[in-house]
Every structure is written in structure tokens, then in C-alpha cells.
Design an enzyme around this catalytic site. Structure first.
Site, PDB file in Angstrom:
ATOM      1  N   CYS A 107       0.883  -1.024  -0.001  1.00 44.99           N
ATOM      2  CA  CYS A 107       0.404   0.324  -0.129  1.00 44.99           C
ATOM      3  C   CYS A 107       1.373   1.379   0.126  1.00 44.99           C
ATOM      4  O   CYS A 107       2.081   1.518   0.427  1.00 44.99           O
ATOM      5  CB  CYS A 107      -1.248  -0.135   1.258  1.00 44.99           C
ATOM      6  N   HIS A 149      -9.624  -3.889  -2.364  1.00 43.41           N
ATOM      7  CA  HIS A 149      -8.348  -3.159  -1.436  1.00 43.41           C
ATOM      8  C   HIS A 149      -8.317  -1.505  -1.913  1.00 43.41           C
ATOM      9  O   HIS A 149      -8.963  -0.765  -0.667  1.00 43.41           O
ATOM     10  CB  HIS A 149      -6.808  -3.045  -1.906  1.00 43.41           C
ATOM     11  N   GLU A 150      -8.360  -0.790  -3.116  1.00 43.78           N
ATOM     12  CA  GLU A 150      -9.199   0.705  -3.009  1.00 43.78           C
ATOM     13  C   GLU A 150     -10.598   1.117  -2.264  1.00 43.78           C
ATOM     14  O   GLU A 150     -10.520   1.694  -1.645  1.00 43.78           O
ATOM     15  CB  GLU A 150      -8.803   1.524  -4.113  1.00 43.78           C
ATOM     16  N   HIS A 153     -10.103   1.546   1.397  1.00 43.03           N
ATOM     17  CA  HIS A 153     -10.052   2.814   1.484  1.00 43.03           C
ATOM     18  C   HIS A 153     -11.603   3.519   1.585  1.00 43.03           C
ATOM     19  O   HIS A 153     -10.919   4.635   2.609  1.00 43.03           O
ATOM     20  CB  HIS A 153      -8.667   3.559   0.470  1.00 43.03           C
TER      21      HIS A 153
END
Ligand code: ZN
Length: 189
Positions: A107, A149-150, A153
Site C-alpha cells: 500500500c 483494496h481500494e 480505503h
């Protein structure tokens, strides 16, 4: 413009992003700046939280990662992922389509910290693109991992949240140090 990427310890990384209603000139500029920032950092994805903005906007580009392939389907037909990169995902909704698998992740907000994260191997994605159009696709491989993953966020969730207790305790001193440096830098600004 290349923007500074905020690191672990910055409160923006824990903020849930607000929905983007319209593609305003500010959003268009933010997308361009995030693309430039992602490329400058040699990342495959960047979320708005990572440049300190709590909105539901992420950019992804898995082009050129040959050792970790991606798959993509649109309207039920396989497409070449590269022809759809870079991806701009606004207000994305992601649903799992397959069993979870482990794979390595890093990351940009956690320099040099890599470990395996277990995530569904395939997902479906629905989002708005940079033109305000609805896009829908399914994906697998590295792209599926990057999308998840994004999207995490955008909801204030970080990949370290998937660490087991023992794995997290092994990384504790590294994470504490990173958060300390981040807070010190913020205090100096
Ligand atoms: Zn990240």
C-alpha cells in the site's frame, strides 16, 4: 499535479468517503491529479483518502504487471483489462463472486510493508466513471485484489485490518514507527 500521499497514522485514512453526486470541475481535476500521483509513485491503485480527501473516488491501473495477471469481463464476455485501464471508480459497489484466496499486497500509505491478504478471487463491480456514466464489470486476479483494496480505503478500511493478531504483533513496531513519523510530520506542517 503530483500530490503528497498520506501515510499510516494520518486520520484521513480512517475516514469513510462521501458519495460523489456530480462530476464537477474539482472532481475532474482531482482525478487527473490522482492519476499523476499514482503513476509517479509506481502504484497500481490510489484512493482519495490517500491524498487526504474523504470521497468515494479511486483510480486503478494494473497495466504492465506481467507476473500477476488480471481478468475482466463486461456484459458476460471476457475483455482485455489493459484496454480499460486506467480505471476511475466513483461510488463503487463491490460484491464477491468466488472463494477467498491469499495474495501479496502492499500500500502506498505503508511504504515497504507487504504481506498476504485473503480476499475473494473474483468480484463484480458497479461504479460511476470519470464521465458520470455507470460502468459494470466482473474481474479476477490482481485487478480483483486492487479493486477490493481500494474500495476498502474509500470506507476507511486498511489492509492491516485483515492481519491476524499474531501477524499484527510482528509488524507492530514497524507500524508504530510509521504512525509516529506521520504524526510528527503533520505537527511540523
Ligand atoms: Zn492502499
Amino acid at each position: 499535479m503530483v500530490l503528497p500521499i498520506v501515510k499510516y497514522g494520518h486520520p484521513a485514512l480512517r475516514q469513510k468517503g462521501a458519495q460523489v453526486e456530480n462530476i464537477t470541475p474539482e472532481i475532474t481535476q482531482l482525478i487527473a491529479d490522482m492519476m499523476e500521483t499514482m503513476r509517479d509513485a509506481h502504484g497500481i491503485g490510489l484512493a482519495a483518502q490517500q491524498i487526504g480527501q474523504a470521497v468515494q473516488l479511486t483510480v486503478i491501473d494494473v497495466t504492465g504487471v506481467e507476473d500477476r495477471p488480471s481478468t475482466m469481463e463486461m456484459d458476460g464476455k471476457p475483455v482485455t483489462p489493459e484496454t480499460h485501464m486506467p480505471l476511475v471508480l466513483i461510488n463503487p459497489v463491490v460484491e464477491p463472486l468466488d472463494e477467498p484466496v491469499a495474495g501479496p499486497e502492499g500500500c502506498l500509505s505503508f511504504p515497504e510493508i507487504y504481506f498476504d491478504v485473503v480476499r475473494p478471487a473474483r468480484v463484480s463491480v458497479k461504479a460511476m466513471n470519470e464521465k458520470g456514466e455507470t460502468i459494470a464489470f466482473t474481474c479476477g486476479g490482481l485487478l480483483a485484489r486492487a479493486v477490493q483494496h481500494e474500495t476498502d480505503h474509500l470506507n476507511g478500511i486498511l489492509y492491516i485490518d485483515y492481519l491476524s493478531k499474531s501477524a499484527k504483533s510482528k509488524l507492530k513496531s514497524e507500524l508504530d514507527h510509521l504512525a509516529y513519523v506521520t504524526r510528527r510530520e503533520m505537527a511540523q506542517r
